[in-house]
Design a protein around this motif. Structure first.
Motif, PDB file in Angstrom:
ATOM      1  N   GLU B  25       0.821  -1.225   0.000  1.00  0.00           N
ATOM      2  CA  GLU B  25       0.000   0.000   0.000  1.00  0.00           C
ATOM      3  C   GLU B  25       0.857   1.278   0.000  1.00  0.00           C
ATOM      4  OE1 GLU B  25      -0.164  -2.451   2.210  1.00  0.00           O
ATOM      5  OE2 GLU B  25      -0.341  -1.730   4.276  1.00  0.00           O
ATOM      6  N   ALA B  26       2.157   1.124   0.230  1.00  0.00           N
ATOM      7  CA  ALA B  26       3.041   2.300   0.152  1.00  0.00           C
ATOM      8  C   ALA B  26       3.403   2.538  -1.310  1.00  0.00           C
ATOM      9  CB  ALA B  26       4.285   2.088   1.006  1.00  0.00           C
ATOM     10  N   ALA B  27       2.456   3.131  -2.046  1.00  0.00           N
ATOM     11  CA  ALA B  27       2.608   3.264  -3.495  1.00  0.00           C
ATOM     12  C   ALA B  27       3.199   4.596  -3.918  1.00  0.00           C
ATOM     13  CB  ALA B  27       1.248   3.073  -4.168  1.00  0.00           C
ATOM     14  N   THR B  28       3.178   5.584  -3.006  1.00  0.00           N
ATOM     15  CA  THR B  28       3.728   6.902  -3.331  1.00  0.00           C
ATOM     16  C   THR B  28       4.701   7.315  -2.222  1.00  0.00           C
ATOM     17  OG1 THR B  28       2.069   8.144  -2.105  1.00  0.00           O
ATOM     18  CG2 THR B  28       1.533   7.592  -4.400  1.00  0.00           C
ATOM     19  N   VAL B  29       5.413   8.415  -2.473  1.00  0.00           N
ATOM     20  CA  VAL B  29       6.357   8.916  -1.469  1.00  0.00           C
ATOM     21  C   VAL B  29       5.620   9.215  -0.165  1.00  0.00           C
ATOM     22  CG1 VAL B  29       7.876  10.835  -0.875  1.00  0.00           C
ATOM     23  CG2 VAL B  29       7.998   9.821  -3.157  1.00  0.00           C
ATOM     24  N   GLU B  30       4.449   9.870  -0.243  1.00  0.00           N
ATOM     25  CA  GLU B  30       3.750  10.224   1.001  1.00  0.00           C
ATOM     26  C   GLU B  30       3.211   8.981   1.723  1.00  0.00           C
ATOM     27  OE1 GLU B  30       0.892  13.191   0.006  1.00  0.00           O
ATOM     28  OE2 GLU B  30      -0.081  11.977  -1.544  1.00  0.00           O
ATOM     29  N   ASP B  31       2.813   7.954   0.969  1.00  0.00           N
ATOM     30  CA  ASP B  31       2.398   6.694   1.605  1.00  0.00           C
ATOM     31  C   ASP B  31       3.584   6.065   2.337  1.00  0.00           C
ATOM     32  OD1 ASP B  31      -0.024   6.990   0.344  1.00  0.00           O
ATOM     33  OD2 ASP B  31       0.443   5.566  -1.270  1.00  0.00           O
ATOM     34  N   LEU B  32       4.739   6.137   1.693  1.00  0.00           N
ATOM     35  CA  LEU B  32       5.945   5.559   2.275  1.00  0.00           C
ATOM     36  C   LEU B  32       6.303   6.291   3.578  1.00  0.00           C
ATOM     37  CD1 LEU B  32       8.269   3.518   1.798  1.00  0.00           C
ATOM     38  CD2 LEU B  32       9.434   5.323   0.504  1.00  0.00           C
ATOM     39  N   ARG B  54      12.388  17.559   1.689  1.00  0.00           N
ATOM     40  CA  ARG B  54      12.374  17.406   0.229  1.00  0.00           C
ATOM     41  C   ARG B  54      12.585  15.926  -0.092  1.00  0.00           C
ATOM     42  NH1 ARG B  54      10.474  21.262   1.351  1.00  0.00           N
ATOM     43  NH2 ARG B  54      11.016  23.429   0.898  1.00  0.00           N
ATOM     44  N   PHE B  55      12.053  15.510  -1.247  1.00  0.00           N
ATOM     45  CA  PHE B  55      12.096  14.102  -1.641  1.00  0.00           C
ATOM     46  C   PHE B  55      12.758  13.952  -3.006  1.00  0.00           C
ATOM     47  CE2 PHE B  55       8.096  15.248   0.454  1.00  0.00           C
ATOM     48  CZ  PHE B  55       8.211  14.539   1.633  1.00  0.00           C
ATOM     49  N   ALA B  56      13.553  12.894  -3.146  1.00  0.00           N
ATOM     50  CA  ALA B  56      14.125  12.578  -4.459  1.00  0.00           C
ATOM     51  C   ALA B  56      13.948  11.086  -4.709  1.00  0.00           C
ATOM     52  CB  ALA B  56      15.604  12.934  -4.505  1.00  0.00           C
ATOM     53  N   VAL B  57      13.516  10.747  -5.910  1.00  0.00           N
ATOM     54  CA  VAL B  57      13.440   9.351  -6.333  1.00  0.00           C
ATOM     55  C   VAL B  57      14.440   9.177  -7.471  1.00  0.00           C
ATOM     56  CG1 VAL B  57      12.005   7.563  -7.379  1.00  0.00           C
ATOM     57  CG2 VAL B  57      11.053   9.045  -5.590  1.00  0.00           C
ATOM     58  N   ASN B  58      15.366   8.258  -7.280  1.00  0.00           N
ATOM     59  CA  ASN B  58      16.428   8.011  -8.258  1.00  0.00           C
ATOM     60  C   ASN B  58      17.143   9.307  -8.650  1.00  0.00           C
ATOM     61  OD1 ASN B  58      15.748   5.294  -8.108  1.00  0.00           O
ATOM     62  ND2 ASN B  58      14.195   5.515  -9.717  1.00  0.00           N
ATOM     63  N   GLN B  59      17.504  10.083  -7.621  1.00  0.00           N
ATOM     64  CA  GLN B  59      18.308  11.311  -7.746  1.00  0.00           C
ATOM     65  C   GLN B  59      17.612  12.484  -8.419  1.00  0.00           C
ATOM     66  OE1 GLN B  59      20.324   8.438  -9.403  1.00  0.00           O
ATOM     67  NE2 GLN B  59      20.439   7.753  -7.296  1.00  0.00           N
ATOM     68  N   TYR B  61      14.379  15.349  -7.944  1.00  0.00           N
ATOM     69  CA  TYR B  61      13.361  15.884  -7.028  1.00  0.00           C
ATOM     70  C   TYR B  61      11.964  15.442  -7.483  1.00  0.00           C
ATOM     71  CZ  TYR B  61      16.714  19.112  -4.939  1.00  0.00           C
ATOM     72  OH  TYR B  61      17.778  19.652  -4.261  1.00  0.00           O
ATOM     73  N   VAL B  62      11.136  15.074  -6.512  1.00  0.00           N
ATOM     74  CA  VAL B  62       9.753  14.695  -6.834  1.00  0.00           C
ATOM     75  C   VAL B  62       8.805  15.299  -5.782  1.00  0.00           C
ATOM     76  CG1 VAL B  62      10.409  12.504  -7.914  1.00  0.00           C
ATOM     77  CG2 VAL B  62       9.817  12.558  -5.477  1.00  0.00           C
ATOM     78  N   GLU B  63       7.521  15.327  -6.160  1.00  0.00           N
ATOM     79  CA  GLU B  63       6.470  15.741  -5.235  1.00  0.00           C
ATOM     80  C   GLU B  63       6.078  14.541  -4.368  1.00  0.00           C
ATOM     81  OE1 GLU B  63       5.264  18.843  -4.877  1.00  0.00           O
ATOM     82  OE2 GLU B  63       6.786  19.451  -6.345  1.00  0.00           O
ATOM     83  N   PRO B  64       5.410  14.811  -3.218  1.00  0.00           N
ATOM     84  CA  PRO B  64       5.029  13.703  -2.326  1.00  0.00           C
ATOM     85  C   PRO B  64       4.101  12.674  -2.977  1.00  0.00           C
ATOM     86  CG  PRO B  64       4.775  15.818  -1.208  1.00  0.00           C
ATOM     87  CD  PRO B  64       5.085  16.127  -2.642  1.00  0.00           C
ATOM     88  N   THR B  65       3.407  13.069  -4.038  1.00  0.00           N
ATOM     89  CA  THR B  65       2.460  12.154  -4.700  1.00  0.00           C
ATOM     90  C   THR B  65       3.143  11.247  -5.729  1.00  0.00           C
ATOM     91  OG1 THR B  65       2.019  13.946  -6.246  1.00  0.00           O
ATOM     92  CG2 THR B  65       0.468  13.682  -4.414  1.00  0.00           C
ATOM     93  N   HIS B  66       4.455  11.405  -5.890  1.00  0.00           N
ATOM     94  CA  HIS B  66       5.184  10.616  -6.896  1.00  0.00           C
ATOM     95  C   HIS B  66       5.167   9.134  -6.514  1.00  0.00           C
ATOM     96  CE1 HIS B  66       8.603   9.175  -9.314  1.00  0.00           C
ATOM     97  NE2 HIS B  66       8.406  10.241 -10.064  1.00  0.00           N
ATOM     98  N   ILE B  74      15.251   6.160  -2.815  1.00  0.00           N
ATOM     99  CA  ILE B  74      14.406   7.270  -2.374  1.00  0.00           C
ATOM    100  C   ILE B  74      15.131   8.017  -1.259  1.00  0.00           C
ATOM    101  CG2 ILE B  74      12.145   7.888  -1.439  1.00  0.00           C
ATOM    102  CD1 ILE B  74      11.416   4.933  -2.579  1.00  0.00           C
ATOM    103  N   ALA B  75      15.283   9.328  -1.436  1.00  0.00           N
ATOM    104  CA  ALA B  75      16.037  10.129  -0.468  1.00  0.00           C
ATOM    105  C   ALA B  75      15.142  11.166   0.187  1.00  0.00           C
ATOM    106  CB  ALA B  75      17.210  10.814  -1.159  1.00  0.00           C
ATOM    107  N   PHE B  76      15.418  11.406   1.478  1.00  0.00           N
ATOM    108  CA  PHE B  76      14.650  12.353   2.294  1.00  0.00           C
ATOM    109  C   PHE B  76      15.646  13.321   2.924  1.00  0.00           C
ATOM    110  CE2 PHE B  76      12.730   8.193   2.239  1.00  0.00           C
ATOM    111  CZ  PHE B  76      11.393   8.427   1.965  1.00  0.00           C
ATOM    112  N   PHE B  77      15.410  14.621   2.753  1.00  0.00           N
ATOM    113  CA  PHE B  77      16.368  15.582   3.305  1.00  0.00           C
ATOM    114  C   PHE B  77      15.732  16.960   3.454  1.00  0.00           C
ATOM    115  CE2 PHE B  77      17.316  14.759  -1.279  1.00  0.00           C
ATOM    116  CZ  PHE B  77      16.973  15.982  -1.826  1.00  0.00           C
TER     117      PHE B  77
END
Lengths: 150, 83
Positions: B25-32, B54-59, B61-66, B74-77
């Motif tokens: 069910e953790a399908a997006t950054v915000e779910d994760l 801020r969020f990055a997927v595979n280096q 920047y992405v929005e929380p809904t990505h 997946i990086a969080f900073f």
């Protein structure tokens, strides 16, 4: 066109000489050097450490540099950013852009440092008499970067 | 997926990176993030205010809904402060 992230200091004079060596189409060189201050937010800073996200840093800096190359007729460009432990007065970052004329060189240099400050994944931590603290991002940096979006 | 944490996010969680098998069910950054917050007090503290992260997927920047998928990095900073 080069991007380097390193712990070691850099020799500004030698880097700039190397950047323009042998290219006589260059008529102007824009340069920005960022240094560690000994005071921030009214508090003394005795040391700074810089952390980064290596794989993303390379990617972001390369993208930012490619964007500068697309916008201005640059003959050469260089970004060097240090990481690790630094002291007041130490060099942090060098951005240099060379072009036939000054306006492109100066504008591209300002663009690169403005974008780097808001996109490249580096984080500063300062040692102060109150203890260590992570530096907060500044809204003025976002505003500086946003002016290039127009 | 590989998770990476930087600056005060790393300090609060207590590790720089980890490999996890997130629930389906953790399908997006915000779910994760919602799932990570249940993993301990350090995570809950780190992700208390996600507007500060801020969020990055595979280096990138992405929005929380990505969306996120197995194999992603997946990086969080916090907002960046270099230069």
């Amino acid at each position: 066109m080069a991007v380097r992230v390193q712990e070691a200091d850099f020799d500004i004079g030698r880097e700039l000489a190397d950047l323009t060596a042998g290219n006589h189409a260059i008529g102007g060189l824009g340069v920005f050097v960022g240094l560690v201050r000994d005071i921030a937010g009214g508090e003394a800073v005795s040391a700074m450490s810089l952390e980064h996200y290596p794989s993303m840093t390379e990617r972001q800096l390369a993208e930012i540099e490619a964007e500068a190359l697309a916008r201005w007729p640059l003959e050469a460009s260089l970004i060097i950013h240090r990481v690790g432990d630094l002291m007041p007065g130490d060099n942090i970052v060098l951005v240099a852009c060379a072009s036939a004329h000054r306006q492109a060189a100066l504008d591209a240099t300002a663009f690169l440092i403005d974008w780097l400050k808001t996109k490249a994944p580096f984080w500063k931590r300062e040692e102060t008499p109150e203890g260590a603290r992570w530096v907060d991002a500044r809204e003025s940096d976002d505003a500086a970067a946003a002016r290039w979006s127009k | 997926m590989k998770l990476m944490y930087f600056a005060w996010v790393r300090q609060r969680i207590g590790t720089a990176s980890e490999t996890v098998d997130a629930p389906a069910e953790a399908a997006t950054v915000e779910d994760l993030v919602a799932w990570l917050k249940t993993r301990g007090p350090g995570y809950a503290e780190a992700f208390r205010d996600t507007r500060a992260i801020r969020f990055a997927v595979n280096q990138e920047y992405v929005e929380p809904t990505h969306p996120v998928a197995a194999g992603d990095e997946i990086a969080f900073f916090p907002p960046v402060t270099g230069g």
